[in-house]
Write a protein that holds these residues in place. Structure first.
Motif, PDB file in Angstrom:
ATOM      1  N   MET A   1       0.841  -1.177   0.000  1.00 19.58           N
ATOM      2  CA  MET A   1       0.000   0.000   0.000  1.00 19.58           C
ATOM      3  C   MET A   1       0.888   1.244   0.000  1.00 19.58           C
ATOM      4  SD  MET A   1      -3.055   1.447   2.473  1.00 19.58           S
ATOM      5  CE  MET A   1      -2.528   0.914   4.043  1.00 19.58           C
ATOM      6  N   ALA A   2       0.473   2.264  -0.716  1.00 17.65           N
ATOM      7  CA  ALA A   2       1.213   3.524  -0.787  1.00 17.65           C
ATOM      8  C   ALA A   2       1.047   4.314   0.512  1.00 17.65           C
ATOM      9  CB  ALA A   2       0.700   4.347  -1.952  1.00 17.65           C
ATOM     10  N   GLY A   3       1.934   5.283   0.707  1.00 19.12           N
ATOM     11  CA  GLY A   3       1.826   6.156   1.871  1.00 19.12           C
ATOM     12  C   GLY A   3       0.621   7.070   1.748  1.00 19.12           C
ATOM     13  N   LYS A   4       0.344   7.811   2.838  1.00 21.44           N
ATOM     14  CA  LYS A   4      -0.786   8.738   2.814  1.00 21.44           C
ATOM     15  C   LYS A   4      -0.495   9.942   3.701  1.00 21.44           C
ATOM     16  CE  LYS A   4      -3.230   6.217   6.449  1.00 21.44           C
ATOM     17  NZ  LYS A   4      -4.450   5.495   6.783  1.00 21.44           N
ATOM     18  N   LEU A   5      -1.124  11.053   3.369  1.00 17.63           N
ATOM     19  CA  LEU A   5      -1.067  12.267   4.173  1.00 17.63           C
ATOM     20  C   LEU A   5      -2.400  12.406   4.889  1.00 17.63           C
ATOM     21  CD1 LEU A   5       0.571  14.454   1.451  1.00 17.63           C
ATOM     22  CD2 LEU A   5       1.497  14.219   3.749  1.00 17.63           C
ATOM     23  N   GLU A   6      -2.366  12.665   6.196  1.00 16.37           N
ATOM     24  CA  GLU A   6      -3.620  12.786   6.930  1.00 16.37           C
ATOM     25  C   GLU A   6      -3.569  13.944   7.912  1.00 16.37           C
ATOM     26  OE1 GLU A   6      -4.006   8.868   8.723  1.00 16.37           O
ATOM     27  OE2 GLU A   6      -2.892   9.498  10.474  1.00 16.37           O
ATOM     28  N   PRO A   7      -4.631  14.779   7.947  1.00 14.74           N
ATOM     29  CA  PRO A   7      -4.713  15.844   8.937  1.00 14.74           C
ATOM     30  C   PRO A   7      -5.150  15.254  10.279  1.00 14.74           C
ATOM     31  CG  PRO A   7      -6.639  15.899   7.527  1.00 14.74           C
ATOM     32  CD  PRO A   7      -5.748  14.802   7.014  1.00 14.74           C
ATOM     33  N   TYR A   8      -4.696  15.878  11.381  1.00 13.73           N
ATOM     34  CA  TYR A   8      -5.129  15.441  12.707  1.00 13.73           C
ATOM     35  C   TYR A   8      -5.014  16.603  13.682  1.00 13.73           C
ATOM     36  CZ  TYR A   8      -0.237  15.182  14.192  1.00 13.73           C
ATOM     37  OH  TYR A   8       1.062  15.490  14.495  1.00 13.73           O
ATOM     38  N   GLU A   9      -5.767  16.527  14.760  1.00 18.89           N
ATOM     39  CA  GLU A   9      -5.725  17.546  15.809  1.00 18.89           C
ATOM     40  C   GLU A   9      -4.769  17.079  16.902  1.00 18.89           C
ATOM     41  OE1 GLU A   9      -8.844  20.401  18.236  1.00 18.89           O
ATOM     42  OE2 GLU A   9      -9.569  18.537  17.353  1.00 18.89           O
ATOM     43  N   ASP A  10      -3.803  17.933  17.268  1.00 18.58           N
ATOM     44  CA  ASP A  10      -2.827  17.541  18.283  1.00 18.58           C
ATOM     45  C   ASP A  10      -3.363  17.814  19.691  1.00 18.58           C
ATOM     46  OD1 ASP A  10      -2.395  20.280  18.845  1.00 18.58           O
ATOM     47  OD2 ASP A  10      -0.490  20.357  17.766  1.00 18.58           O
ATOM     48  N   ARG A  11      -2.586  17.503  20.699  1.00 18.42           N
ATOM     49  CA  ARG A  11      -3.026  17.644  22.094  1.00 18.42           C
ATOM     50  C   ARG A  11      -3.281  19.091  22.493  1.00 18.42           C
ATOM     51  NH1 ARG A  11       1.200  13.428  24.915  1.00 18.42           N
ATOM     52  NH2 ARG A  11       0.331  11.568  23.922  1.00 18.42           N
ATOM     53  N   ALA A  12      -2.655  20.026  21.792  1.00 21.51           N
ATOM     54  CA  ALA A  12      -2.826  21.459  22.097  1.00 21.51           C
ATOM     55  C   ALA A  12      -4.015  22.056  21.349  1.00 21.51           C
ATOM     56  CB  ALA A  12      -1.551  22.216  21.744  1.00 21.51           C
ATOM     57  N   GLY A  13      -4.737  21.234  20.581  1.00 24.05           N
ATOM     58  CA  GLY A  13      -5.890  21.717  19.838  1.00 24.05           C
ATOM     59  C   GLY A  13      -5.545  22.345  18.500  1.00 24.05           C
ATOM     60  N   LYS A  14      -4.303  22.210  18.080  1.00 24.49           N
ATOM     61  CA  LYS A  14      -3.867  22.710  16.778  1.00 24.49           C
ATOM     62  C   LYS A  14      -3.986  21.586  15.751  1.00 24.49           C
ATOM     63  CE  LYS A  14      -2.327  26.639  18.434  1.00 24.49           C
ATOM     64  NZ  LYS A  14      -2.841  27.934  18.100  1.00 24.49           N
ATOM     65  N   TRP A  15      -4.080  21.968  14.492  1.00 22.36           N
ATOM     66  CA  TRP A  15      -4.169  20.983  13.415  1.00 22.36           C
ATOM     67  C   TRP A  15      -2.829  20.818  12.741  1.00 22.36           C
ATOM     68  CZ3 TRP A  15      -8.046  17.711  12.277  1.00 22.36           C
ATOM     69  CH2 TRP A  15      -9.247  17.913  12.957  1.00 22.36           C
ATOM     70  N   ARG A  16      -2.466  19.604  12.445  1.00 19.51           N
ATOM     71  CA  ARG A  16      -1.221  19.251  11.771  1.00 19.51           C
ATOM     72  C   ARG A  16      -1.545  18.211  10.712  1.00 19.51           C
ATOM     73  NH1 ARG A  16       3.416  20.561  14.745  1.00 19.51           N
ATOM     74  NH2 ARG A  16       2.949  21.409  16.782  1.00 19.51           N
ATOM     75  N   PHE A  17      -0.559  17.840   9.933  1.00 23.49           N
ATOM     76  CA  PHE A  17      -0.717  16.691   9.050  1.00 23.49           C
ATOM     77  C   PHE A  17       0.493  15.798   9.225  1.00 23.49           C
ATOM     78  CE2 PHE A  17       1.145  20.007   6.353  1.00 23.49           C
ATOM     79  CZ  PHE A  17       2.250  19.373   5.825  1.00 23.49           C
ATOM     80  N   ARG A  18       0.304  14.544   8.965  1.00 26.28           N
ATOM     81  CA  ARG A  18       1.410  13.585   9.042  1.00 26.28           C
ATOM     82  C   ARG A  18       1.437  12.761   7.768  1.00 26.28           C
ATOM     83  NH1 ARG A  18      -1.180  11.414  14.321  1.00 26.28           N
ATOM     84  NH2 ARG A  18      -3.195  10.800  13.519  1.00 26.28           N
ATOM     85  N   LEU A  19       2.637  12.356   7.426  1.00 21.76           N
ATOM     86  CA  LEU A  19       2.849  11.460   6.291  1.00 21.76           C
ATOM     87  C   LEU A  19       3.112  10.084   6.876  1.00 21.76           C
ATOM     88  CD1 LEU A  19       3.433  10.743   3.324  1.00 21.76           C
ATOM     89  CD2 LEU A  19       5.781  11.555   3.696  1.00 21.76           C
ATOM     90  N   LYS A  20       2.303   9.124   6.469  1.00 22.51           N
ATOM     91  CA  LYS A  20       2.466   7.754   6.944  1.00 22.51           C
ATOM     92  C   LYS A  20       2.914   6.875   5.789  1.00 22.51           C
ATOM     93  CE  LYS A  20      -0.697   7.397  10.840  1.00 22.51           C
ATOM     94  NZ  LYS A  20      -1.855   6.642  11.344  1.00 22.51           N
ATOM     95  N   ALA A  21       3.865   5.999   6.073  1.00 22.36           N
ATOM     96  CA  ALA A  21       4.321   5.011   5.099  1.00 22.36           C
ATOM     97  C   ALA A  21       3.215   3.973   4.890  1.00 22.36           C
ATOM     98  CB  ALA A  21       5.598   4.343   5.597  1.00 22.36           C
ATOM     99  N   GLY A  22       3.374   3.145   3.898  1.00 21.97           N
ATOM    100  CA  GLY A  22       2.399   2.107   3.609  1.00 21.97           C
ATOM    101  C   GLY A  22       2.143   1.161   4.761  1.00 21.97           C
TER     102      GLY A  22
END
Length: 60
Positions: A1-22
Motif C-alpha cells: 500500500m502507498a503512503g498517505k497524508l492525513e490531517p489530525y488535531e494535536d493535544r494542544a488543539g492545533k491541526w497538523r498533518f502527518r505522512l504515513k508510510a504504507g
C-alpha cells in the motif's frame, strides 16, 4: 500500500498533518495550523510544490 497524508488535531488543539508510510509508520509531521482546512491546504501545497523535491544537504 502507498503512503498517505492525513490531517489530525494535536493535544494542544492545533491541526497538523502527518505522512504515513504504507505500513502505517509516521515518517513526517507538518507544522501546527489553527484550523483543519489550513492543515489540508498545507497538504495540498506539499503535493503541488514538492512532488519530486530533491534532497539538499545543508552544511553547518
Amino acid at each position: 500500500m502507498a503512503g498517505k497524508l492525513e490531517p489530525y488535531e494535536d493535544r494542544a488543539g492545533k491541526w497538523r498533518f502527518r505522512l504515513k508510510a504504507g505500513n502505517g509508520q509516521v515518517i513526517a509531521t507538518g507544522e501546527a495550523y489553527e484550523s483543519k482546512s489550513a492543515a489540508q491546504n498545507g497538504i495540498e501545497s506539499i503535493k503541488r510544490n514538492a512532488p519530486d523535491a530533491p534532497v539538499v544537504e545543508i552544511e553547518g
